[in-house]
Design a protein around this motif. Structure first.
Motif, PDB file in Angstrom:
ATOM      1  N   LEU A  19       0.839  -1.201   0.000  1.00  0.00           N
ATOM      2  CA  LEU A  19       0.000   0.000   0.000  1.00  0.00           C
ATOM      3  C   LEU A  19       0.873   1.249   0.000  1.00  0.00           C
ATOM      4  O   LEU A  19       0.577   2.231  -0.690  1.00  0.00           O
ATOM      5  N   ALA A  20       1.962   1.190   0.768  1.00  0.00           N
ATOM      6  CA  ALA A  20       2.847   2.356   0.837  1.00  0.00           C
ATOM      7  C   ALA A  20       3.420   2.666  -0.544  1.00  0.00           C
ATOM      8  O   ALA A  20       3.437   3.827  -0.970  1.00  0.00           O
ATOM      9  N   ALA A  21       3.867   1.628  -1.255  1.00  0.00           N
ATOM     10  CA  ALA A  21       4.431   1.854  -2.589  1.00  0.00           C
ATOM     11  C   ALA A  21       3.361   2.384  -3.529  1.00  0.00           C
ATOM     12  O   ALA A  21       3.607   3.272  -4.344  1.00  0.00           O
ATOM     13  N   ARG A  22       2.157   1.858  -3.392  1.00  0.00           N
ATOM     14  CA  ARG A  22       1.055   2.348  -4.215  1.00  0.00           C
ATOM     15  C   ARG A  22       0.787   3.818  -3.892  1.00  0.00           C
ATOM     16  O   ARG A  22       0.553   4.630  -4.776  1.00  0.00           O
ATOM     17  N   GLY A  23       0.859   4.128  -2.598  1.00  0.00           N
ATOM     18  CA  GLY A  23       0.630   5.498  -2.158  1.00  0.00           C
ATOM     19  C   GLY A  23       1.688   6.461  -2.675  1.00  0.00           C
ATOM     20  O   GLY A  23       1.448   7.655  -2.770  1.00  0.00           O
ATOM     21  N   TYR A  49     -18.778  -0.863   2.161  1.00  0.00           N
ATOM     22  CA  TYR A  49     -18.069  -2.103   1.832  1.00  0.00           C
ATOM     23  C   TYR A  49     -19.095  -3.130   1.394  1.00  0.00           C
ATOM     24  O   TYR A  49     -20.071  -3.378   2.084  1.00  0.00           O
ATOM     25  N   ARG A  50     -18.822  -3.722   0.229  1.00  0.00           N
ATOM     26  CA  ARG A  50     -19.715  -4.789  -0.227  1.00  0.00           C
ATOM     27  C   ARG A  50     -18.909  -6.058  -0.361  1.00  0.00           C
ATOM     28  O   ARG A  50     -17.803  -6.042  -0.883  1.00  0.00           O
ATOM     29  N   SER A  51     -19.469  -7.173   0.137  1.00  0.00           N
ATOM     30  CA  SER A  51     -18.766  -8.443  -0.039  1.00  0.00           C
ATOM     31  C   SER A  51     -19.691  -9.389  -0.772  1.00  0.00           C
ATOM     32  O   SER A  51     -20.882  -9.150  -0.909  1.00  0.00           O
ATOM     33  N   GLY A  52     -19.108 -10.474  -1.235  1.00  0.00           N
ATOM     34  CA  GLY A  52     -19.909 -11.466  -1.946  1.00  0.00           C
ATOM     35  C   GLY A  52     -19.941 -11.130  -3.417  1.00  0.00           C
ATOM     36  O   GLY A  52     -19.923  -9.975  -3.807  1.00  0.00           O
ATOM     37  N   SER A  75      -9.995   4.511   9.994  1.00  0.00           N
ATOM     38  CA  SER A  75      -8.953   4.052   9.080  1.00  0.00           C
ATOM     39  C   SER A  75      -9.417   4.111   7.638  1.00  0.00           C
ATOM     40  O   SER A  75      -8.613   4.315   6.728  1.00  0.00           O
ATOM     41  N   THR A  76     -10.720   3.945   7.441  1.00  0.00           N
ATOM     42  CA  THR A  76     -11.268   4.060   6.085  1.00  0.00           C
ATOM     43  C   THR A  76     -11.036   5.460   5.541  1.00  0.00           C
ATOM     44  O   THR A  76     -10.684   5.636   4.378  1.00  0.00           O
ATOM     45  N   ILE A  77     -11.199   6.467   6.416  1.00  0.00           N
ATOM     46  CA  ILE A  77     -10.941   7.839   5.976  1.00  0.00           C
ATOM     47  C   ILE A  77      -9.498   7.971   5.525  1.00  0.00           C
ATOM     48  O   ILE A  77      -9.212   8.492   4.444  1.00  0.00           O
ATOM     49  N   ALA A  78      -8.565   7.454   6.341  1.00  0.00           N
ATOM     50  CA  ALA A  78      -7.150   7.582   6.017  1.00  0.00           C
ATOM     51  C   ALA A  78      -6.866   7.004   4.638  1.00  0.00           C
ATOM     52  O   ALA A  78      -6.230   7.646   3.796  1.00  0.00           O
ATOM     53  N   ARG A  79      -7.362   5.779   4.408  1.00  0.00           N
ATOM     54  CA  ARG A  79      -7.060   5.135   3.122  1.00  0.00           C
ATOM     55  C   ARG A  79      -7.789   5.798   1.967  1.00  0.00           C
ATOM     56  O   ARG A  79      -7.286   5.808   0.843  1.00  0.00           O
ATOM     57  N   ALA A  80      -8.968   6.348   2.246  1.00  0.00           N
ATOM     58  CA  ALA A  80      -9.701   7.020   1.175  1.00  0.00           C
ATOM     59  C   ALA A  80      -8.972   8.292   0.756  1.00  0.00           C
ATOM     60  O   ALA A  80      -8.923   8.628  -0.420  1.00  0.00           O
ATOM     61  N   LEU A  81      -8.350   8.993   1.726  1.00  0.00           N
ATOM     62  CA  LEU A  81      -7.671  10.256   1.414  1.00  0.00           C
ATOM     63  C   LEU A  81      -6.534  10.039   0.430  1.00  0.00           C
ATOM     64  O   LEU A  81      -6.302  10.866  -0.444  1.00  0.00           O
ATOM     65  N   VAL A  82      -5.805   8.927   0.581  1.00  0.00           N
ATOM     66  CA  VAL A  82      -4.679   8.685  -0.324  1.00  0.00           C
ATOM     67  C   VAL A  82      -5.077   7.722  -1.439  1.00  0.00           C
ATOM     68  O   VAL A  82      -4.226   7.179  -2.127  1.00  0.00           O
ATOM     69  N   LEU A 138      -6.197   4.694  -1.473  1.00  0.00           N
ATOM     70  CA  LEU A 138      -5.885   3.276  -1.416  1.00  0.00           C
ATOM     71  C   LEU A 138      -7.173   2.479  -1.373  1.00  0.00           C
ATOM     72  O   LEU A 138      -7.169   1.269  -1.479  1.00  0.00           O
ATOM     73  N   LEU A 139      -8.282   3.170  -1.181  1.00  0.00           N
ATOM     74  CA  LEU A 139      -9.604   2.551  -1.206  1.00  0.00           C
ATOM     75  C   LEU A 139     -10.467   3.358  -2.148  1.00  0.00           C
ATOM     76  O   LEU A 139     -10.432   4.583  -2.097  1.00  0.00           O
ATOM     77  N   PRO A 140     -11.243   2.712  -2.981  1.00  0.00           N
ATOM     78  CA  PRO A 140     -12.202   3.476  -3.771  1.00  0.00           C
ATOM     79  C   PRO A 140     -13.355   3.911  -2.864  1.00  0.00           C
ATOM     80  O   PRO A 140     -13.716   3.203  -1.923  1.00  0.00           O
ATOM     81  N   THR A 141     -13.900   5.093  -3.127  1.00  0.00           N
ATOM     82  CA  THR A 141     -15.037   5.572  -2.326  1.00  0.00           C
ATOM     83  C   THR A 141     -16.265   5.689  -3.224  1.00  0.00           C
ATOM     84  O   THR A 141     -16.152   5.612  -4.446  1.00  0.00           O
ATOM     85  N   ASP A 142     -17.431   5.878  -2.599  1.00  0.00           N
ATOM     86  CA  ASP A 142     -18.665   5.852  -3.388  1.00  0.00           C
ATOM     87  C   ASP A 142     -19.248   7.227  -3.673  1.00  0.00           C
ATOM     88  O   ASP A 142     -20.075   7.385  -4.565  1.00  0.00           O
ATOM     89  N   GLY A 143     -18.848   8.232  -2.900  1.00  0.00           N
ATOM     90  CA  GLY A 143     -19.432   9.537  -3.163  1.00  0.00           C
ATOM     91  C   GLY A 143     -18.731  10.625  -2.377  1.00  0.00           C
ATOM     92  O   GLY A 143     -17.918  10.350  -1.492  1.00  0.00           O
ATOM     93  N   GLY A 144     -19.036  11.878  -2.697  1.00  0.00           N
ATOM     94  CA  GLY A 144     -18.446  12.999  -2.000  1.00  0.00           C
ATOM     95  C   GLY A 144     -17.225  13.517  -2.740  1.00  0.00           C
ATOM     96  O   GLY A 144     -16.951  13.105  -3.869  1.00  0.00           O
ATOM     97  N   SER A 145     -16.497  14.456  -2.098  1.00  0.00           N
ATOM     98  CA  SER A 145     -15.323  14.997  -2.778  1.00  0.00           C
ATOM     99  C   SER A 145     -14.183  15.190  -1.791  1.00  0.00           C
ATOM    100  O   SER A 145     -14.388  15.394  -0.596  1.00  0.00           O
TER     101      SER A 145
END
Lengths: 324, 276, 537
Positions: B170-174, C282-285, C321-328, C330-337
């Protein structure tokens, strides 16, 4: 029970695309093959004119496009029409039907033997890890894994059938003896001992290594320490807490390995002249009877899917976390 | 260097290496020690081992020199084992890496194909390939590779699935790294150790598969394959059982060597994983 | 004082050859009296957990063995008891609770059955299982007894563990970090439960922890452990308020006080990062699996000003933690800016986002997992500049400067991650992020995996760098003490929703939302102020 039923349905739905991939794959493989059914027929008839070939191609529907042929092929399979067997002159479905029972019995015995013996030896080795029983069992496991099954079969025949004359060297039962009831069961059992041992030994080695590793893994987990901290004696800790958790990877592996084992039956059934599916597969390759061979592929794939389905349900019974 | 020292600490690894070196030496010296065609008649058929000093391991029912056949057979087994496992591991790494790294529908699709290959018993699939494409050495080698790629594929996929969300990836991706350098530089090197260990198992399986095919008389008839001689010995099994026994022992030793080397590599590369 | 329930005298435990020291425990003396709670406190590797396992004879033999000493429990020396006699004491007269209730319970056996096992083994009354579950405050005991561990929440699992440990009414309870894996509000309830039961029954408790807040909350007496030795023992009050050993003093000084320091009132700089109505489910399945969805972010909005540290606090599952990853991304988000200096980050293509990564960087939690084990420290730090177009030599020079900046020797560039300690690795992770000279740094629990003394050093470094480089920081943490010291403003998250945000001092002094109030009330040892803390900011 709702959980199991839902899981069962889901697993069945998952195997449909797998089956589709297999069927399409087989069909494409035949398209890739140099020459088609007509070439093979013409070769058998000792050659013929180009007009004959074209007429035959039309008759067999080989002049249609690839997609149309695929559609027809799938339609035929859907009605369980596997075509005619060239060597036996009968529908492939009935040829396979006659052989299925022998293979099913043979497979069940080999699987049961490999699983039970692998389990017991694996537990013994793990209980005395790095002691002499462990070293002995682990070494045996390595050697068993390296023995070619067909060679082991031959050597067992030399020892137990030729030298000692304890067990029959091949066949499914004594032909013409007219045995019935328990006597027949005993007769078949004596015929199956050597083939079962030959086929099962490699799998026994795999299961024993897996069980040993799995036991050691589970024994290092926190809840085993909890069980000891409760004051349970070692026997109860092993039986109630370690064994059941250690069995889980074993059960998964039965499903994964069943297909390999079914493949192994081709050689062993040929060594011991067992009239089963594997031997039929061998004969159809030698005789270039592709219809029968593809029928066997399809039936064995269905068998593997069935066994994996049962294994999945069993696993879900053992592990309450699945499908929750 | 450290890995080599760790390898040499494993008794299984040392025994395996010694056995493997012996098999390789046999393969390399085959032409020098037994310059004659191993498939040609060398003397009176069915001479017991030790009966004729010129033919130390005797002759089979076709009059072939068993010792010479054994040495030339080592070459065939190693060649098939090596090429087939390169094919199997190559396909497996490629498919497993793509499926594990991208996940989603790509993973779903690739895994259904992998499952399809796993569902058809590998030896029966091998028979189909041989029936369709013939039994030259090259066809057989590639076919063995084609039926054996699913296990390394699942292994690589599992490693990729767990590694792709590890913090260092993740860090490298970041940092803005593209997918290719991410896969090749960050994930793959960390996913390889178990694959290297497993490659030795793939080789052992490839050798067993070829010998079984040769035993049934379905392999290339123009090569000196151990399985082929075991098959030939079947007809004289009751009396001259050594014809089948000796090449079988050679297979056993070779496969054992690969398994032991695998265990040694396992002890050296990932102490916690168990090879299966 | 009457004769102690448990006395350790000169207990030593030998480690296998090749460990970092010969003895895990050396000449340990401890006493636990009936009706008192003794806290054994120490950093990781101090040997505190081994003490617990040694008492019950559960050391991982043959690698780790008891090398000497006596373990006297109600007059018997447990170290010399035959295995059968020791088993009769385990679970019956000494109960034990472990750190991680998920792994400490057998996953394939119903909880009630696991409790019944204790009663069965020691001749208790099997019918008491529901009563025991009720006593530890589990609602609907008959249902809980039938449930498997994964069907209970973390707090309920730990309650079930406590019910199991107390089933035979033991004289002594050993609790090994029993609340470390739990959220702070759950931790407060479990601590209260242990306290209440031991007071009612007069049980002696040996409580092992690394957290001085917990010590302040629960201990009657304290023993401080350092590298296998007890360096100080005494009544809780005395050790916490007037520690005598230098090691204890240093440890306590490293604990961040809960009261936010006074900050100079500076006008907020211009907005650098603006987040508006950020949503993530988060959606699974897939096609054939059962579909499930969890709303992790239900429309989160906040603004980060230049030079400011914004803390995002909350418990597990709050979405921080979801916020942290969304900011950079590393996670796709569904809405907002998400706007960085006015440029939209969220809705841009991956290719367009890649060059923007240099402006927003992240520091991760786990110093052992966040560095590729196969790359040297210098290469790890140079990676970012290389990707963004610097030449090899430039990137290399930058890496060396960065190492100096985070307080490491330039020679560290040629070493691999495993050659560094946890704190040093976290410095490397920081250097890697700063090498790109980002405008915003997102730090996701950057000190949570570190021991308290190392944690203090890293926090001090972070504060220093922030001032020197005028960094804007998003600081994610579950630890309110850390948040109080580090953050200018705080945003409280609860189940994907932002429940409150405000200036740190104001939020701590007068929390408005009931959840914030509960969170603050749950901080262990909130009434205790550690002595002599060095200023972090």
């Amino acid at each position: 029970m709702m959980r199991l039923a839902a899981l069962a349905l889901r697993r069945l739905a998952q195997s449909l695309p797998v089956l589709a991939v297999i069927l399409v794959g087989l069909f494409l493989l035949l398209q890739l093959a140099p020459g088609d059914t007509v070439d093979a027929l013409m070769a058998q008839m000792g050659g013929g004119s180009a007009e004959d070939a074209a007429r035959l191609r039309e008759q067999y529907g080989l002049d249609a496009g690839v997609a149309v042929q695929l559609g027809r092929y799938l339609l035929r399979l859907a009605s369980f029409d596997l075509g005619q067997s060239a060597i036996y002159g009968k529908p492939v479905a009935s040829v396979i039907g006659e052989r299925l029972a022998v293979t099913a019995l043979f497979m069940s015995c080999a699987l049961a033997f490999a699983f039970a013996a692998g389990l017991v030896l694996g537990v013994l080795a793990a209980r005395r890890v790095n002691g002499w029983p462990d070293t002995l069992i682990s070494t045996l496991g390595l050697v068993f894994y390296a023995i070619p099954s067909f060679w082991l079969g031959l050597m067992l025949i030399v020892l137990f059938s030729v030298k000692l004359a304890w067990l029959p060297p091949g066949g499914f039962e004594t032909i013409g003896a007219g045995l019935t009831g328990l006597a027949r069961v005993a007769d078949i059992a004596t015929h199956l001992v050597l083939p079962v041992v030959s086929l099962a030994l490699i799998f026994l080695a795999i299961y024993l290594r897996l069980m040993r590793a799995s036991m050691l893994e589970v024994m290092s987990l926190d809840f085993v320490r909890t069980a000891r901290a409760k004051g349970l004696p070692e026997g109860k800790v092993l039986r109630r807490h370690v064994l059941r958790n250690a069995l889980l990877p074993m059960v998964t592996f039965v499903g994964l390995q069943f297909s390999t084992m079914l493949g192994g039956s081709v050689v062993i059934e040929s060594v011991f002249s067992l009239p089963g599916l594997g031997r039929l597969a061998f004969e159809s390759v030698v005789q270039r009877d592709l219809n029968t061979l593809l029928g066997i592929v399809l039936v064995s794939a269905l068998l593997v899917i069935l066994v994996n389905f049962v294994v999945d349900l069993l696993y879900a019974r053992l592990d309450p976390r699945i499908g929750a | 260097m450290k890995a080599l020292r760790a390898y040499l600490r494993s008794p299984a690894g040392i025994i395996g290496a010694v056995l493997l070196i012996a098999v390789i030496a046999a393969a390399l010296s085959a032409d020098a020690l037994f310059p004659r065609d191993p498939l040609a008649l060398a003397g009176r058929p069915l001479q017991w081992p030790g009966a004729n000093p010129r033919l130390p391991l005797g002759t089979d029912n076709l009059g072939r020199d068993i010792a010479g056949f054994l040495f030339h057979g080592a070459r065939v087994s190693l060649l098939i084992g090596l090429v087939a496992s390169v094919v199997a591991v190559g396909i497996g790494v490629l498919v497993g890496a793509v499926a594990g790294f991208y996940g989603g529908w790509v993973d779903d699709l690739l895994m259904r194909i992998t499952e399809a290959f796993q569902t058809v018993p590998n030896f029966i699939l091998l028979l189909v390939l041989v029936a369709v494409f013939g039994s030259e050495l090259s066809v057989i080698t590639i076919a063995i590779g084609l039926v054996g790629w699913t296990a390394p594929c699942r292994l690589v996929r599992a490693e990729f699935l767990s590694l792709r969300n590890r913090e260092f990836v993740l860090a490298a991706r970041g940092l803005g790294m593209r997918d290719m350098p991410l896969i090749l530089g960050e994930v793959l090197p960390n996913a390889l150790p178990p694959v290297i260990v497993y490659a030795s198992v793939v080789m052992a399986i490839a050798i067993l598969l070829e010998s079984a095919l040769a035993f049934l008389g379905l392999s290339d008839p123009n090569i000196a394959s151990w399985g082929n001689m075991i098959g030939a010995g079947r007809s004289v099994l009751r009396t001259e059982w050594y014809v089948s026994a000796i090449p079988g022992a050679a297979i056993l030793v070779t496969v054992l060597a690969f398994s032991l080397v695998g265990q040694g590599l396992n002890d050296a590369l990932n102490p916690r994983m168990q090879v299966l | 004082m009457s004769a102690p329930l448990l006395s350790l005298r000169g207990v030593s435990v030998r480690l296998p050859r090749g460990a970092d020291r010969e003895f895990a425990l050396q000449d340990v003396d401890l006493d636990v009296a009936a009706g008192e709670i003794l806290c054994v406190v120490g950093e990781s590797g101090s040997g505190k957990s081994l003490t617990a396992t040694a008492i019950l004879g559960l050391l991982p033999a043959p690698r780790v063995t008891l090398a000497g000493g006596r373990i006297l429990f109600e007059g018997e020396d447990l170290a010399r008891l035959p295995p059968a006699r020791l088993r009769a004491i385990r679970g019956a007269r000494i109960g034990m609770i472990f750190q991680e209730p998920m792994t400490a319970l057998n996953p394939v056996m119903p909880v009630g059955r696991q409790i019944a096992e204790v009663l069965e083994e020691h001749g208790g009354d099997l019918a008491r299982v529901p009563a025991l579950l009720a006593e530890v405050g589990i609602p609907d005991p008959p249902a809980a007894a039938r449930a498997y561990p994964h069907e209970l929440s973390g707090g309920q699992r730990q309650r079930a563990m406590i019910a199991m440990a107390l089933a035979m009414e033991p004289r002594l309870l050993i609790a090994d970090e029993p609340t470390t894996a739990l959220d702070v509000t759950t931790q407060a309830r479990i601590l209260a439960l242990i306290r209440e039961i031991q007071a009612r029954r007069g049980t002696g408790v040996l409580f092992i922890t690394h957290d001085f807040g917990v010590v302040a909350e629960i201990a009657d007496r304290v023993a401080v452990m350092q590298r296998g030795r007890i360096v100080e023992t005494g009544p809780a009050r005395q050790v916490l308020e007037a520690p005598s050993h230098p090691y204890t003093r240093a440890l306590i000084a490293a604990v961040p006080p809960l009261a936010p320091p006074r900050r100079p009132a500076t006008p907020p700089g211009p907005a650098v990062l603006e987040v508006e109505d950020l949503r993530k489910t988060y959606r699974s399945g897939g096609l054939f699996a059962r579909r499930r969805s969890v709303e992790a972010l239900k429309g989160v909005s906040f603004t980060l000003h230049r030079g400011e540290t914004l803390g995002i606090v909350g418990e597990s599952g709050s979405g921080k933690s979801t916020i942290a990853r969304a900011l950079v991304r590393l996670l796709p988000t569904d809405g907002g800016s998400i706007r960085l200096d006015g440029a939209e980050l969220r809705a841009t293509s991956r290719a367009a986002f890649r060059p923007m990564t240099r402006h927003i960087q992240m520091v991760f939690q786990d110093p052992f997992a966040s560095l590729n084990p196969r790359r040297r420290a210098g290469d790890l730090i140079a990676q970012g500049p290389r990707i963004h177009g610097a030449s090899r030599a430039e990137a290399r020079a930058r890496a060396v400067r960065m190492l100096e900046l985070v307080g490491l020797d330039p020679s560290a560039a040629d070493r691999f991650p495993h050659e560094f300690s946890g704190g040093q690795r976290q410095r490397i992770g920081l250097a890697r992020a700063l090498a790109l000279e980002p405008a915003v740094l997102v730090a996701d629990e950057p000190v949570s995996a570190l021991d308290v003394s190392v944690q203090a050093q890293v926090l001090r470094l972070l504060a220093e760098l922030k001032a020197r480089l005028s960094l804007s920081l998003v600081f994610i943490t579950h630890d309110l003490r850390v948040a109080a010291q580090v953050c200018d403003r705080i945003l409280v998250m609860h189940r994907g929703e932002m429940v409150e945000q405000g200036e740190t001092a104001i939020l701590f002094a007068a929390p408005q939302h009931p959840y914030t109030q509960a969170l603050l009330a749950s901080v262990p040892g909130r009434t205790w102020t550690p002595t002599g803390p060095e200023a972090l900011v």
